[in-house]
Design an enzyme around this catalytic site. Sequence first.
Site, short mmCIF file in Angstrom:
data_model
loop_
_atom_site.label_atom_id
_atom_site.label_comp_id
_atom_site.label_asym_id
_atom_site.label_seq_id
_atom_site.Cartn_x
_atom_site.Cartn_y
_atom_site.Cartn_z
N LEU A 79 40.78 43.13 68.73
CA LEU A 79 40.81 42.55 67.39
C LEU A 79 42.25 42.16 67.00
O LEU A 79 43.18 42.93 67.24
CB LEU A 79 40.29 43.58 66.38
CG LEU A 79 40.35 43.18 64.91
CD1 LEU A 79 39.26 42.15 64.59
CD2 LEU A 79 40.20 44.40 64.00
N HIS B 49 44.23 52.99 45.11
CA HIS B 49 44.89 52.35 46.25
C HIS B 49 44.78 53.25 47.49
O HIS B 49 44.61 52.76 48.60
CB HIS B 49 46.35 52.05 45.93
CG HIS B 49 46.51 51.03 44.83
ND1 HIS B 49 45.80 49.85 44.80
CD2 HIS B 49 47.30 51.01 43.72
CE1 HIS B 49 46.14 49.15 43.73
NE2 HIS B 49 47.04 49.84 43.04
N ASP C 16 39.82 43.80 46.57
CA ASP C 16 40.12 43.87 45.13
C ASP C 16 39.29 44.95 44.43
O ASP C 16 38.17 45.26 44.86
CB ASP C 16 39.83 42.49 44.49
CG ASP C 16 40.44 42.36 43.11
OD1 ASP C 16 41.39 43.12 42.78
OD2 ASP C 16 39.97 41.50 42.34
C1 IPE Z 1 44.27 39.58 44.85
O1 IPE Z 1 43.91 40.51 43.88
C2 IPE Z 1 45.37 40.12 45.71
C3 IPE Z 1 44.99 41.24 46.57
C4 IPE Z 1 43.80 41.72 46.73
C5 IPE Z 1 46.07 41.80 47.32
P1 IPE Z 1 44.54 40.48 42.41
O2 IPE Z 1 43.94 41.63 41.71
O3 IPE Z 1 46.00 40.43 42.49
O4 IPE Z 1 44.01 39.08 41.85
P2 IPE Z 1 43.74 38.60 40.36
O5 IPE Z 1 45.01 38.82 39.60
O6 IPE Z 1 42.61 39.41 39.82
O7 IPE Z 1 43.36 37.16 40.50
C1 IPE Z 2 43.45 45.47 44.79
O1 IPE Z 2 43.09 46.22 43.70
C2 IPE Z 2 44.78 45.90 45.38
C3 IPE Z 2 45.87 44.95 45.11
C4 IPE Z 2 45.77 43.80 44.46
C5 IPE Z 2 47.18 45.28 45.62
P1 IPE Z 2 43.69 45.98 42.25
O2 IPE Z 2 44.92 46.80 42.11
O3 IPE Z 2 43.87 44.52 41.99
O4 IPE Z 2 42.54 46.57 41.33
P2 IPE Z 2 41.94 45.92 40.02
O5 IPE Z 2 41.57 44.50 40.34
O6 IPE Z 2 43.02 45.99 38.98
O7 IPE Z 2 40.75 46.74 39.68
MG MG Z 3 42.71 43.06 41.23
#
Ligand code: IPE
Ligand code: IPE
Ligand code: MG
Length: 257
Positions: free
Chosen positions: A139, A45, A28
């Site tokens: 793995l 990303h 995240d």
């Molecule tokens: C969780 O992250 C999902 C992934 C890392 C793929 P999100 O960014 O979607 O989660 P919330 O919305 O902050 O809980």
């Molecule tokens: C994690 O990073 C990737 C996915 C959830 C797909 P985010 O896109 O959630 O990044 P933040 O949390 O908005 O910073």
């Molecule tokens: Mg996120």
Amino acid sequence: MRSMFSNKTPAAATPDKRAPVHVGVIMDGNGRWAAARGLPRIEGHRRGLEALRGAVRAAIDFGLDYLTVYSFSVENWSRPQEEISDLLGLLKFFIRNDLADLRKADVKVRIIGRRDDLKPDVRALLAEAEATTRDCGGLTLIVAFNYGARQEIAAAARAIAEDARAGRIDPSAVDAAYFASRLDAAGAPDPDLIIRTSGEQRLSNFLLWQAAYSEFVFLPMHWPDFDRKAFAAALAEYGQRERRFGGSAPAVSVAGG
Ligand code: IPE
Ligand code: IPE
Ligand code: MG
């Protein structure tokens, strides 16, 4: 030919009983990483994909048996269409670009999550990733894509109910172990450790069933900054934890054994 995922020196097997067998990672913070640099979210990303490659290499070197990565949740469909297509594009790129190297590094790829509402080209790529690495014995990389733990649990319950209605199983045989055998990643041990980056301290619908006794490490850094050093530190933190599984505190050994 050497794979980009293999180590220069053979992986030092650390026969440490405190080392986790299975680590789950909630990757995240890509968006915030990019925003902090004035970059578009897609750049976060992209860097997140680099960090994932590094995490796979490190997991191999650390001797883990399973690494489960949360790459797209069922709730992530609520994001803007442009970001969704960027994320799908990166998944396709990862499989097309890295699959041969993963296979050379003996990495077995498994995908968990709902397949039926994905486009045929994505479904075909996921199937190819699993088929190409089916016989790998190093793995196991479990990619949670279009995944939601509640949906996974509901699907297992539905399948069991259908089997019971058709007389294929006896409802009295449905215990926790049997239920687990009907989940997406059946056969994989529960994650010993779940790491989440970005400072958020929640599961966001990741492995709700399997995390019953997992240890958690929450890191303030965003996912693109997650490197081998951060991974090693999380494993060291795990090594300090005392897991009890509901039992009493282990007695302190006085015999030095
Ligand atoms: C969780 O992250 C999902 C992934 C890392 C793929 P999100 O960014 O979607 O989660 P919330 O919305 O902050 O809980
Ligand atoms: C994690 O990073 C990737 C996915 C959830 C797909 P985010 O896109 O959630 O990044 P933040 O949390 O908005 O910073
Ligand atoms: Mg996120």
